[in-house]
Design a protein around this motif. Structure first.
Motif, PDB file in Angstrom:
ATOM      1  N   PRO A  31      34.856  46.991  34.272  1.00  0.00           N
ATOM      2  CA  PRO A  31      34.774  47.394  35.684  1.00  0.00           C
ATOM      3  C   PRO A  31      34.854  46.182  36.617  1.00  0.00           C
ATOM      4  O   PRO A  31      35.437  46.274  37.706  1.00  0.00           O
ATOM      5  CB  PRO A  31      33.406  48.080  35.787  1.00  0.00           C
ATOM      6  CG  PRO A  31      32.650  47.721  34.560  1.00  0.00           C
ATOM      7  CD  PRO A  31      33.664  47.423  33.514  1.00  0.00           C
ATOM      8  N   ARG A  32      34.314  45.074  36.166  1.00  0.00           N
ATOM      9  CA  ARG A  32      34.362  43.861  36.999  1.00  0.00           C
ATOM     10  C   ARG A  32      35.789  43.329  37.094  1.00  0.00           C
ATOM     11  O   ARG A  32      36.203  42.809  38.134  1.00  0.00           O
ATOM     12  CB  ARG A  32      33.406  42.798  36.448  1.00  0.00           C
ATOM     13  CG  ARG A  32      31.953  43.194  36.677  1.00  0.00           C
ATOM     14  CD  ARG A  32      30.949  42.206  36.129  1.00  0.00           C
ATOM     15  NE  ARG A  32      29.627  42.492  36.656  1.00  0.00           N
ATOM     16  CZ  ARG A  32      28.836  43.481  36.240  1.00  0.00           C
ATOM     17  NH1 ARG A  32      29.246  44.271  35.268  1.00  0.00           N
ATOM     18  NH2 ARG A  32      27.654  43.692  36.798  1.00  0.00           N
ATOM     19  N   ASP A  33      36.531  43.451  35.982  1.00  0.00           N
ATOM     20  CA  ASP A  33      37.926  42.996  36.016  1.00  0.00           C
ATOM     21  C   ASP A  33      38.710  43.765  37.072  1.00  0.00           C
ATOM     22  O   ASP A  33      39.551  43.193  37.773  1.00  0.00           O
ATOM     23  CB  ASP A  33      38.594  43.199  34.645  1.00  0.00           C
ATOM     24  CG  ASP A  33      38.001  42.259  33.598  1.00  0.00           C
ATOM     25  OD1 ASP A  33      37.379  41.256  33.997  1.00  0.00           O
ATOM     26  OD2 ASP A  33      38.144  42.555  32.392  1.00  0.00           O
ATOM     27  N   VAL A  34      38.427  45.064  37.187  1.00  0.00           N
ATOM     28  CA  VAL A  34      39.139  45.860  38.195  1.00  0.00           C
ATOM     29  C   VAL A  34      38.746  45.377  39.594  1.00  0.00           C
ATOM     30  O   VAL A  34      39.604  45.150  40.455  1.00  0.00           O
ATOM     31  CB  VAL A  34      38.836  47.370  38.027  1.00  0.00           C
ATOM     32  CG1 VAL A  34      39.535  48.169  39.117  1.00  0.00           C
ATOM     33  CG2 VAL A  34      39.263  47.853  36.647  1.00  0.00           C
ATOM     34  N   ILE A  35      37.451  45.186  39.811  1.00  0.00           N
ATOM     35  CA  ILE A  35      37.005  44.761  41.146  1.00  0.00           C
ATOM     36  C   ILE A  35      37.617  43.416  41.518  1.00  0.00           C
ATOM     37  O   ILE A  35      38.014  43.191  42.664  1.00  0.00           O
ATOM     38  CB  ILE A  35      35.465  44.693  41.213  1.00  0.00           C
ATOM     39  CG1 ILE A  35      34.879  46.078  40.980  1.00  0.00           C
ATOM     40  CG2 ILE A  35      35.007  44.150  42.567  1.00  0.00           C
ATOM     41  CD1 ILE A  35      33.375  46.113  40.926  1.00  0.00           C
ATOM     42  N   LYS A  36      37.722  42.538  40.529  1.00  0.00           N
ATOM     43  CA  LYS A  36      38.270  41.206  40.820  1.00  0.00           C
ATOM     44  C   LYS A  36      39.701  41.271  41.334  1.00  0.00           C
ATOM     45  O   LYS A  36      40.169  40.346  41.991  1.00  0.00           O
ATOM     46  CB  LYS A  36      38.197  40.315  39.574  1.00  0.00           C
ATOM     47  CG  LYS A  36      36.812  39.702  39.391  1.00  0.00           C
ATOM     48  CD  LYS A  36      36.774  38.829  38.148  1.00  0.00           C
ATOM     49  CE  LYS A  36      35.346  38.710  37.636  1.00  0.00           C
ATOM     50  NZ  LYS A  36      35.295  38.581  36.165  1.00  0.00           N
TER      51      LYS A  36
END
Ligand code: SF4
Ligand code: SF4
Lengths: 435, 258
Positions: B163-168
């Motif tokens: 999920p963090r990869d998407v936000i980044k």
């Protein structure tokens, strides 16, 4: 000669009492359900080395983690000195190992003294955290009374033992300088040399008696401590190792699928059950009392250090609900002890009309859990308080049918229309067409 | 929007879709979660992924029943779902609900259901890294985005990064909460809590968590679970905050940027 006899008697007595206590713990844990075969032994050993021996999880909170490490390492290493103390006690000699170890002996003694000093400092800081700064998790309700006293007693014992060790060396030095009896010049004393001034006005004989008294009190203190463990949260210094070894290796989200239920479900759905379930004994579903928990859960009850890391991260607990995962563990241990004492007295368990659920743990606690796994994640020694909560829920729902009404409604909805809410299953696809 | 097919239709026409999208009860019935369902299917369309849903053949995974202690009901649900799933062919299951994800992934195999199961944030992160989805409007630059880890995605299954990869891809940085990842505080919904009143205490769990989110001074709180979304948006209505805070699922955010 007399002193050797006294020493050996005290020593054997203490070790015997300790052995009896260990047997009791083992017997009490055996009251639980057997755990299935333990697989992945290598992975378990690795985990034990890392978490129990290496204390990796303690470093989630680095400052206490470090202080705890000091006390723990010192505890392990100073035991080497204990070996000499035992040899001295049995043989009636003094500093028996010194002639064999030469200058390494001096190094060891110096090293132990520094450790002892570090332990005293750490333990004082621990005491301050508990009693003056009053860190939240140490002053919660579930720690009132004996648990709080127990925690402090341990700190006092540790300080006293370390002081006696240093005091022994301080007086020893004075006797060495005075060439008293067989006090030969062994050892190097970086810490205790600052303590000799305490006794500078005393006669050599008086110093000798103080030295002997310190020596005896030190070893008696250690043997007392060994037997105090059974009554204390300090059992974790031994049980943390097996507890981590047996702890869950799978993903925390996975809850076991109850085998006893599976056969019945397969029958109801007309799928061939693996074996005929008619001959298998009907066992209680879920847990009402300690007998219904498994042996790992009971081991964990004895292992819990009452540190409260679990409760301090528990969403229910930090929002003021009655549930505290720490207290779930403590109550399980209390009930298990009660059952154990009952067996000691009556040779076998005589029904006392009490149970873990009800007399110790309240329903209100059980229903407040969000099964979030924060307690499991935060426990430094692999305890899973959530599994006990879940087993009790299983008992309440499947044996007692005593779930809260809203929970019953939710379950009825799933049964009737395949969703926890009251919707028509045909409407499941409405999202495709509506916005 | 493409037509959304059921797996039955596709299989009957000899098509084996890559993804079986497990919508979940919240994703099917709850208004807020339905928006996530829509966004996710939009993204699947944009990435040209072949997918299908079970439609009316889908049923509750049994998670709330199991966690409330009703193993019978759980296993009934699980086994009949597994029977349904095993009668179709697809290559993986993707779901936007961490509870469904956890149950199908971890608890179904022993009962005869062995599938590759992904949470939608894992799949979206894969679509982005493989170039099947490209962010056209990283509109969120300048807005502080934080992420609330769902218990059943994070601690339960150690899925922290996808999920963090998407936000980044949407923002230069993630404004992490003080309690995040392993230490993420629950929203208060799990373990069947969302279906009942909570026990008496001094605060609701969702309020506590929302206060932590407000303290982080973020503009957007991203979530990856329909129940977290419900609990936190309810929290936002009840917690005072200096600036506006909105809650979106990762799929909704990404859908806005593509
Ligand atoms: S799993 Fe239950 S007991 Fe453990 S921290 Fe979460 S709410 Fe508390
Ligand atoms: S269960 Fe673990 S974290 Fe909780 S009090 Fe016991 S030792 Fe500490």
């Amino acid at each position: 000669m007399i002193s050797s006899v006294v020493f050996v008697s005290i020593f054997i007595f203490s070790i015997s009492v300790f052995a009896i206590n260990c047997k009791r713990i083992y017997r009490n844990i055996s009251l639980g359900k057997k755990i299935p075969n333990i697989d992945k032994k290598q992975e378990r050993i690795k985990k034990t080395l890392l978490i129990a021996f290496g204390q990796s999880k303690m470093f989630d909170r680095p400052v206490v983690g470090f202080l705890h490490l000091i006390v723990y390492v010192a505890f392990l290493l100073i035991n080497i000195e204990l070996l000499e103390i035992i040899i001295d006690g049995v043989s009636g000699k003094h500093r028996s190992l010194a002639p064999y170890l030469g200058s390494f002996y001096n190094f060891l003694i110096a090293f132990f003294e520094i450790l002892a000093l570090l332990v005293i400092i750490s333990v004082i800081l621990f005491w301050i955290r508990r009693n003056i700064i009053r860190i939240d998790r140490f002053i919660k309700n579930d720690l009132k009374g004996w648990p709080k006293l127990d925690a402090n007693i341990i700190l006092y014992i540790e300080i006293i033992l370390m002081f006696l060790f240093l005091n022994m060396n301080a007086t020893d030095q004075i006797l060495q300088n005075e060439n008293f009896n067989n006090y030969l010049e062994y050892g190097s004393f970086p810490v205790s040399s600052y303590m000799t001034f305490l006794y500078s006005d005393l006669s050599v004989e008086a110093v000798f008696y103080i030295e002997r008294a310190s020596w005896w009190l030190h070893i008696i203190g250690i043997l007392f401590f060994l037997n105090y463990l059974y009554y204390s949260k300090h059992l974790h210094i031994i049980l943390a190792f097996p507890n981590v070894y047996f702890s869950n290796l799978e993903s925390k989200g996975k809850l076991s699928n109850m085998k006893s239920v599976l056969n019945e479900v397969k029958l109801m759905l007309n799928i061939d059950p693996e074996h005929n379930s008619t001959n298998s004994e009907i066992e209680r579903l879920g847990a009402k009392d300690v007998f219904d928990l498994n042996q790992f859960q009971l081991l964990s009850a004895y292992t819990c250090t009452e540190c409260g890391r679990c409760s301090s991260e528990c969403p229910a607990n930090i929002t003021g609900k009655l549930l505290s995962p720490r207290s779930i563990m403590m109550k399980t241990r209390d009930r298990l002890e009660e059952v154990g004492n009952n067996i000691n007295k009556n040779k076998q368990f005589l029904d006392d009309n009490k149970s873990l659920l009800g007399d110790y743990i309240k329903k209100e606690e059980i229903w407040a859990c969000t099964t979030c796994n924060a307690c499991v994640e935060s426990c430094p020694i692999g305890i899973d308080p959530m599994s006990i909560i879940l087993d009790i829920r299983r008992y309440m729902v499947m044996e007692e049918s005593s779930a809260p009404n809203e929970i019953n409604n939710m379950m009825t909805n799933i049964e009737n229309n395949g969703a926890p809410w009251q919707f028509n299953n045909q409407d499941r696809i409405n999202w495709i067409n509506n916005n | 929007m493409n037509k959304i097919s059921t797996i039955k239709e596709l299989n009957n026409n000899g098509i084996q879709p890559e993804v079986l999208f497990w919508v979940g009860c919240a994703g099917s019935f709850d208004d807020q979660a339905r928006k996530v369902t829509k966004s996710f299917t939009n993204l699947l369309d944009k990435a040209n992924v072949s997918y299908a849903v079970l439609g009316t053949e889908e049923s509750c995974t049994g998670d709330p029943a199991k966690r409330a202690g009703n193993e019978f009901l759980f296993q009934m649900q699980a086994i009949s779902n597994i029977q349904t799933l095993n009668s179709y062919s697809f290559s993986k299951i993707v779901t936007a609900c961490p509870h469904c994800f956890n149950t199908i992934k971890n608890e179904y195999p022993e009962l005869g259901g062995n599938y590759e199961v992904l949470h939608h944030t894992e799949f979206l992160s894969f679509l982005l890294s493989s170039g099947k989805l490209r962010v056209k409007k990283p509109d969120f630059n300048g807005k502080k985005i934080t992420f609330h880890d769902p218990c059943y995605l994070g601690r339960a299954n150690k899925v922290y990064e996808p999920p963090r990869d998407v936000i980044k891809k949407l923002s230069t940085e993630i404004n992490e909460l003080k309690n995040c990842k392993e230490k993420g505080l629950c929203c208060g919904a799990g373990g069947a809590q969302i279906f009942k009143e909570s026990e008496s205490g001094n605060k609701e769990v969702n309020i506590k968590r929302t206060e932590e989110i407000v303290e982080s001074n973020s503009d957007i709180v991203a979530v990856g679970c329909p129940f977290c979304k419900l609990m936190i948006s309810d929290g936002i209505k009840n917690v005072k905050s200096k600036k506006e805070l909105v809650v979106y699922d990762i799929a909704e955010l990404l859908d806005k940027a593509i």
